[in-house]
Design an enzyme around this catalytic site. Structure first.
Site, PDB file in Angstrom:
ATOM      1  N   HIS A  76      10.984  -2.960  12.604  1.00 27.89           N
ATOM      2  CA  HIS A  76      10.072  -4.095  12.746  1.00 27.89           C
ATOM      3  C   HIS A  76      10.052  -4.851  11.413  1.00 27.89           C
ATOM      4  O   HIS A  76      10.806  -4.497  10.479  1.00 27.89           O
ATOM      5  CB  HIS A  76       8.671  -3.615  13.158  1.00 27.89           C
ATOM      6  CG  HIS A  76       8.140  -2.494  12.315  1.00 27.89           C
ATOM      7  ND1 HIS A  76       7.808  -2.664  10.988  1.00 27.89           N
ATOM      8  CD2 HIS A  76       7.902  -1.189  12.599  1.00 27.89           C
ATOM      9  CE1 HIS A  76       7.376  -1.528  10.503  1.00 27.89           C
ATOM     10  NE2 HIS A  76       7.428  -0.604  11.454  1.00 27.89           N
ATOM     11  N   ALA A  77       9.173  -5.852  11.333  1.00 21.01           N
ATOM     12  CA  ALA A  77       9.172  -6.716  10.139  1.00 21.01           C
ATOM     13  C   ALA A  77       8.887  -5.924   8.853  1.00 21.01           C
ATOM     14  O   ALA A  77       9.307  -6.330   7.762  1.00 21.01           O
ATOM     15  CB  ALA A  77       8.150  -7.831  10.322  1.00 21.01           C
ATOM     16  N   HIS A 131      10.113  -2.879   8.122  1.00 19.04           N
ATOM     17  CA  HIS A 131      11.416  -2.376   7.657  1.00 19.04           C
ATOM     18  C   HIS A 131      12.267  -3.515   7.092  1.00 19.04           C
ATOM     19  O   HIS A 131      12.961  -3.348   6.087  1.00 19.04           O
ATOM     20  CB  HIS A 131      12.196  -1.751   8.816  1.00 19.04           C
ATOM     21  CG  HIS A 131      11.546  -0.568   9.450  1.00 19.04           C
ATOM     22  ND1 HIS A 131      10.945  -0.617  10.679  1.00 19.04           N
ATOM     23  CD2 HIS A 131      11.405   0.709   9.018  1.00 19.04           C
ATOM     24  CE1 HIS A 131      10.481   0.579  11.000  1.00 19.04           C
ATOM     25  NE2 HIS A 131      10.725   1.407  10.002  1.00 19.04           N
ATOM     26  N   LYS A 174       2.831   1.742   3.459  1.00 18.68           N
ATOM     27  CA  LYS A 174       2.038   2.140   4.629  1.00 18.68           C
ATOM     28  C   LYS A 174       1.985   3.658   4.737  1.00 18.68           C
ATOM     29  O   LYS A 174       0.963   4.231   5.059  1.00 18.68           O
ATOM     30  CB  LYS A 174       2.645   1.544   5.898  1.00 18.68           C
ATOM     31  CG  LYS A 174       1.713   1.639   7.058  1.00 18.68           C
ATOM     32  CD  LYS A 174       2.429   1.758   8.356  1.00 18.68           C
ATOM     33  CE  LYS A 174       1.729   2.793   9.194  1.00 18.68           C
ATOM     34  NZ  LYS A 174       2.651   3.639   9.904  1.00 18.68           N
ATOM     35  N   SER A 223       6.309   1.579  14.052  1.00 20.34           N
ATOM     36  CA  SER A 223       7.078   1.782  15.291  1.00 20.34           C
ATOM     37  C   SER A 223       6.186   2.373  16.367  1.00 20.34           C
ATOM     38  O   SER A 223       6.399   2.145  17.558  1.00 20.34           O
ATOM     39  CB  SER A 223       8.253   2.720  15.033  1.00 20.34           C
ATOM     40  OG  SER A 223       9.088   2.147  14.050  1.00 20.34           O
TER      41      SER A 223
END
Ligand code: PAF
EC number: 6.3.2.1
Length: 285
Positions: free
Chosen positions: A34-35, A37, A151, A188
Site C-alpha cells: 500500500h502507500a 510501503h 507504524k 495490509s
C-alpha cells in the site's frame, strides 16, 4: 525491474550493482503493498542508487491461529507499485529458498529487552521470527541502508537493536506512518475490515491523539489516560490488547519526567488485530 526467486540470482544482481559503484538500499516487505510501503521504497530510492525490495510472507513470525494462510498475496499489483516507486530488483523467494533446512532447526536471533512486552507479550515468538528473517535477508542482500515503517514501532526498535548488537554495517531508516484521511494507519490488515469496522477503526488513532494532547497540556497520570482511551476503544467495539506510554528511545515504561514519549496500542476489531503509535515530544523542563 527484475524479479528473482533465488539467492544465487539475488547475489549476482547485487554484485553487478556494486561493481558499478552503486549504493544499495533495501526494503523488506511481506507484500500486499500500500502507500505506506511505496513511501519506504521512495525513501530508499532517494538515498541509494540501487533499490532492492523483498516480498516474503515469513511463516516464522506468525503464531498458531494467526493469519499466515490468509495473508493477502498480490504479486502482480505489488510489482507494478514497486517499479513505479523506483525499485530496481525484487527478491521473491519461496519458503524453501529462505529455510532450505526447515524452520525447526533454523538458527534463531533473539533481541533482548525491546522485544519484550507490547506485541512481544501478545505474540510470543513474533519478534524472534522477525529478527531471524531480517538477519537472513540482510546477509543475503548486504545493503548499505534499509528502510522500515514507524507504524511497527517496536519492530523498528528490535531491528535497530539487532543491527547495533550484531555490528551490522547497515544504516536503518525509520519512515513516518502513512495514514488514510480519517487518520487510520495504512496496513495490509485493514483489508480484512468490513465497511462498518473500517468506519470504526480510526478510533484507535483518535485515542492516541487524545492522550498526546493531554500529555502536552501537562497531564502525567498515565494510568488514567490509558484507562480512558481503552474505555473509548471498548465503547467503539474493540477488544483492547495493550495501550502503553513508553520512552520513545529505550521503549521502557515512561518515567514521570520523560520528555520523549511514544504511546503504543494494539486492539482487536472483529477478527482483525490493529496496531498504532504516536510519538509525543514534550518541551524540556
Ligand atoms: O514489517 C514487515 O512486513 C515484516 O515484519 C518484515 C520486516 C518484512 C519481516 O518479515
Amino acid at each position: 525491474m527484475n524479479t528473482v526467486k533465488t539467492l544465487r540470482e539475488l547475489r549476482a544482481a547485487v554484485a553487478q550493482a556494486r561493481a558499478e559503484g552503486k549504493q544499495v538500499g533495501f526494503v523488506p516487505t511481506m507484500g500486499n503493498l500500500h502507500a505506506g510501503h511505496v513511501s519506504l521504497v521512495e525513501i530508499a530510492s532517494q538515498r541509494a542508487d540501487f533499490v532492492v525490495a523483498s516480498i516474503f510472507v515469513n511463516p516464522l513470525q506468525f503464531g498458531a491461529g494467526e493469519d499466515l494462510d490468509n495473508y493477502p498475496r498480490t504479486l502482480v499489483a505489488d510489482q507494478e507499485k514497486l517499479f513505479a516507486a523506483g525499485c530496481h530488483l525484487l527478491f521473491h523467494p519461496d519458503v524453501t529458498e529462505m529455510y532450505p533446512h526447515g524452520m525447526d532447526s533454523q538458527t534463531r536471533v533473539t533481541v533482548q529487552g525491546v522485544s519484550e512486552g507490547l506485541c512481544g507479550a501478545s505474540r510470543p515468538g513474533h519478534f524472534e521470527g522477525v529478527a531471524t528473517v531480517v538477519t537472513k535477508l540482510f546477509h543475503m542482500v548486504q545493503p548499505d541502508l534499509a528502510v522500515f515503517g514507524e507504524k511497527d514501532y517496536q519492530q523498528l526498535a528490535v531491528i535497530r537493536t539487532l543491527v547495533r548488537d550484531l555490528n551490522m554495517p547497515i544504516q536503518i531508516i525509520g519512515a513516518p506512518t502513512q495514514r488514510a484521511e480519517d487518520g487510520l494507519a495504512l496496513s495490509s490488515r485493514n483489508g480484512y475490515l468490513s465497511a462498518e469496522q473500517r468506519a470504526t477503526a480510526p478510533v484507535l488513532y483518535r485515542g492516541l491523539q487524545g492522550i498526546a494532547d493531554e500529555l502536552k497540556r501537562g497531564a502525567r497520570d498515565y494510568t488514567r489516560l490509558i484507562e480512558n482511551a481503552q474505555a473509548q476503544q471498548r465503547e467503539a467495539g474493540f477488544v483492547p490488547d495493550y495501550l502503553e506510554i513508553r520512552n520513545a528511545i529505550s521503549l521502557r515504561p515512561a518515567a514521570i519526567d520523560d520528555r520523549h514519549l511514544v504511546v503504543l496500542t494494539a486492539a482487536q476489531l472483529g477478527k482483525t488485530r490493529l496496531i498504532d503509535n504516536l510519538v509525543v515530544e514534550l518541551p524540556g523542563q
